[in-house]
Enzyme design. Sequence first.
Site, PDB file in Angstrom:
ATOM      1  N   CYS B 131       0.899  -1.359  -0.190  1.00 17.37           N
ATOM      2  CA  CYS B 131       0.582   0.371  -0.092  1.00 17.37           C
ATOM      3  C   CYS B 131       0.461   1.240   0.041  1.00 17.37           C
ATOM      4  O   CYS B 131       0.648   2.458  -0.254  1.00 17.37           O
ATOM      5  CB  CYS B 131      -1.050   0.313   0.684  1.00 17.37           C
ATOM      6  SG  CYS B 131      -2.666  -1.171   1.243  1.00 17.37           S
ATOM      7  N   VAL B 135       0.135   4.448  -2.528  1.00 15.36           N
ATOM      8  CA  VAL B 135      -0.655   5.771  -1.933  1.00 15.36           C
ATOM      9  C   VAL B 135       0.500   7.068  -1.860  1.00 15.36           C
ATOM     10  O   VAL B 135      -0.588   7.982  -2.212  1.00 15.36           O
ATOM     11  CB  VAL B 135      -1.121   5.636  -0.351  1.00 15.36           C
ATOM     12  CG1 VAL B 135      -1.901   6.813   0.194  1.00 15.36           C
ATOM     13  CG2 VAL B 135      -1.707   4.427  -0.136  1.00 15.36           C
TER      14      VAL B 135
END
Lengths: 480, 487
Positions: B131, B135
């Site tokens: 992630c 992001v």
Amino acid sequence: MSEAPVKKVAGITKESTQAMIDHAMEIYPDKAKKKRAPHLAPNEGEGACVKSNRKTVPGIMSARGCAYAGAKGVVWGPIRDMVHVSHGPVGCGWYSWGTRRNLVTGVNGVSQFAMQFTSDFQEKDIVYGGDKKLKTLLNEAHELFPLAKGISVLSECPVGLIGDDINSVAKIASEELQIPVIPCNCEGFRGVSQSLGHHISNDTIRDHIIGTREFAEPESPYDIALIGDYNIGGDVWSVKPLLEEIGLNVKAVWTGDGELEKIAATHKVKLNLIHCYRSMNYMCRVMEEKYGIPWLEFNFFGPTKIRESLRKIAEYFDDTIKEKVEAAIAKYDPIMQAVIDEYRPRLEGKKVMLYVGGLRPRHTVNAYADLGMVVVGSGYEFAHGDDYERTSVEMPEATVIYDDASEHELEQFVDELRPDLVGSGIKEKYLFQKMGIPFRQMHSWDYSGPYHAYNGFPIFARDVDMAVNSPTWKLVKAPF
Amino acid sequence: MTAEAAVKYVTEIPEEEVKRVSAWINTEEYKEKNFARQALVINPPHACQPLGAELAAHGFEGTLPFVHGSQGCASYYRSTFNRHFREPAPAVSDSMTEDGAVFGGQNNLHEALENAYTIYKPKMMAVFTSCMPEVIGDDLTAFIKNARNKGIVPQDYPLPYANTPSFNGSHVHGYDSMLLSILQTLTEDRKVEGRCTGKLNLIPGFDCNTGNYREYKRILKEFGIPYTLLADISETFDSPLDGTYRPYPGGTKLEDAADSINGKATLTVAPFASAKTFSWIKDNYSGIHASLPTPFGVAKTDALLLKLSELFGKPVPESLKAERGNAVDAMTDAHQYIHGKKFALYGDPDYLLGYVSFLLEMGARPHHILCSKGTKKVEKEIQALLDASPDGKGCKIYMGKDLWHMRSLLMTDPVDAMIGDTHGKFAARDAKIPLFRFGFPVFDRVNLHRAPLIGYQGAINMLTTICNKFIEVRDETCDDRHFEMMR
């Protein structure tokens, strides 16, 4: 039956251990060598001989987890009567779903919630934020699971990066739903390991939970809480009856098979007994400072340490407890001796290496000694200096101590020391078994257990024997 | 209000409340509320993209999976494979932490590449993201170019990389993206006009059954068709215990993968787990390109053999013809134990389609079909299978639902058994039905990944497992008068 661990191991000296460490690091690029060197050392017998709680060296193949893992898997996850929401993408909650063996009492989905709840973030949640979704899902959780005593919101990496405000969503939901909704900012990128997740979770218990309930029944001088037992394989169900047998009232368990409201009322107990120091010393200190509750570290692995710990616990209480402790020791000693008589001849002199988390790299040393075995190397994934201080006194002289070991280091050490048993985690298990070295998972008790207290020791002894003496090891080398 | 009155005491959940709610969660009313969920996902049977990416990486010779992101992610993926296969799963991460969020992950990536390259000596590192870098928007292309320019890895060192955001798709999509990047990297400048390896490239997709890979290889060997599996995890995740630890015990040879672009034919048997890869292959690989469903059951295995025969101009070997007969024999012998039984199914699209066709071949009913992560196309293909069989009538497909939805279905519209992975065991227990663990992961049984599910042999294996379990249930639950020698 008192067995102090062996303090000297033939062939192991400070020089031999340092040479082994140097050899393992030969292959490292200079920068990595410089970073790793302070984390590997021969045991000095006192103090912390290694550096710890530092950033992992990228790319070395560390076994560490993250802050979320510490919050979900260790502190919050085991509380049985709450819904624990893994807030963010689907993975983190999926990987930690049922993989830490914190057994629970109750009816799944009705009064206990050992399940995987997630907000399952999609691209749009990253772009527009997930607060609205969180608010909706908290309502849905409350409606579908009306008996849940509270909800924890455990943040995964993206939540902190996109700037969501889970604290205010939780606060509003808590008022609307009339149950505690606890925001826990335990994003995986925070800190250097699981350890910060434990700390952050302890802080959320401090900020949102402790002191919000009281026990309905009258107080007694024997009220205690069991802290830092996560009920792996039913450990709590072995420890709690023993503490009750010696006359104590176990008012709350943190957090194995835990109940939220009992945890909330723990500020009313007279003594906190802590098993896993690393993950919960924070709240013991808070309760000591704020409510004047003393706390005591104990060790319930193997009869020698159990006996020692029971007597230490008794010191905090009057003679009735002391008498019950002596009665319990007198009752269990012969049973434990029978276990030792059965297994010790098969295990005498065998060498063990440990690489685990929390408390086991030091707490189990003496349990192996009870079986005639000696631990020749030990280390932690996520310990701090105070853990290593506590370890050095348990371990034999000059044996190797490793912090946040890489797979390469462990492999080298095991290859050189050729232990008869390695006790570590699932990521290490099959590597060492391929090398022909017996192995037990010491995070999960390898799906066995309990290992704690008197009910646990016979199982521990059987499992160690089973691993070391399995006839399959004789088949490893083919005759052709 | 006095301070006394404000004290909240510890309460116990009353036993009758537990009983009431226990009964309530089994009702139609609860099912409706449950299906009305908009935001909360409960017990989803799929993981995130990087897990699949790691599997693809493990399928190549000497390859070290490399997670660009937080280190906890890598530990989660590794332990998932450790538990399922009961095998090592070496992989590294570059341990991004808070400062990575501020400054980006290039420093971590470069340091980790240097360390992993030096210490673990991989022939290839397959980089994929969790992630955090997704992001914050790390530019992998630039980072990796910089790593080469700084001499951290040699200029020609294979360093495929894939963006595998966890907030999109599932492990299946991560597998596809990583496989695509690996093939793009290895085949770069390797296409030779007029050259043909004479080989079949076979894409098995995200499949965690090592027995299936060996079964594909055996079938191809029976045919005498030379092949390259893209990718082959069978040796990686089923390696011998002989006293030596090998971090890279198997996988498709990098040279074979590189030369696969000059193949005689490329066949995917996992259209949904290799959609992107196959689409790129169609535009870039020599030879014929074909896509078939994963060969579960007789008809789909027939289709595979016919396709192989057509592609390579070889007749279906007698040995496989005999095997087909054996499978049909086994199916006929056992049909009475499964015909008309209702099943609940969940899993990845390619597997799910396989379960449905196999059950319909046996006269069983795939009553509840749940796909937690799949497209309209998946739904359409499942529906087509149902429509083509009288036993498909009344069977329903649930797209984008989870195993808590499944529980409601089992309690309100019961079935005889469930097919899926270990995660369904709680629902199966509540519904008091057997769970057949044909999917991934299996954390609670041993050696299942070694028994193939594909091909004629796989059909026999599934059938044997299912029918014997039903017979066992009958033996265990019947009264004494009906407990008899023969079944």
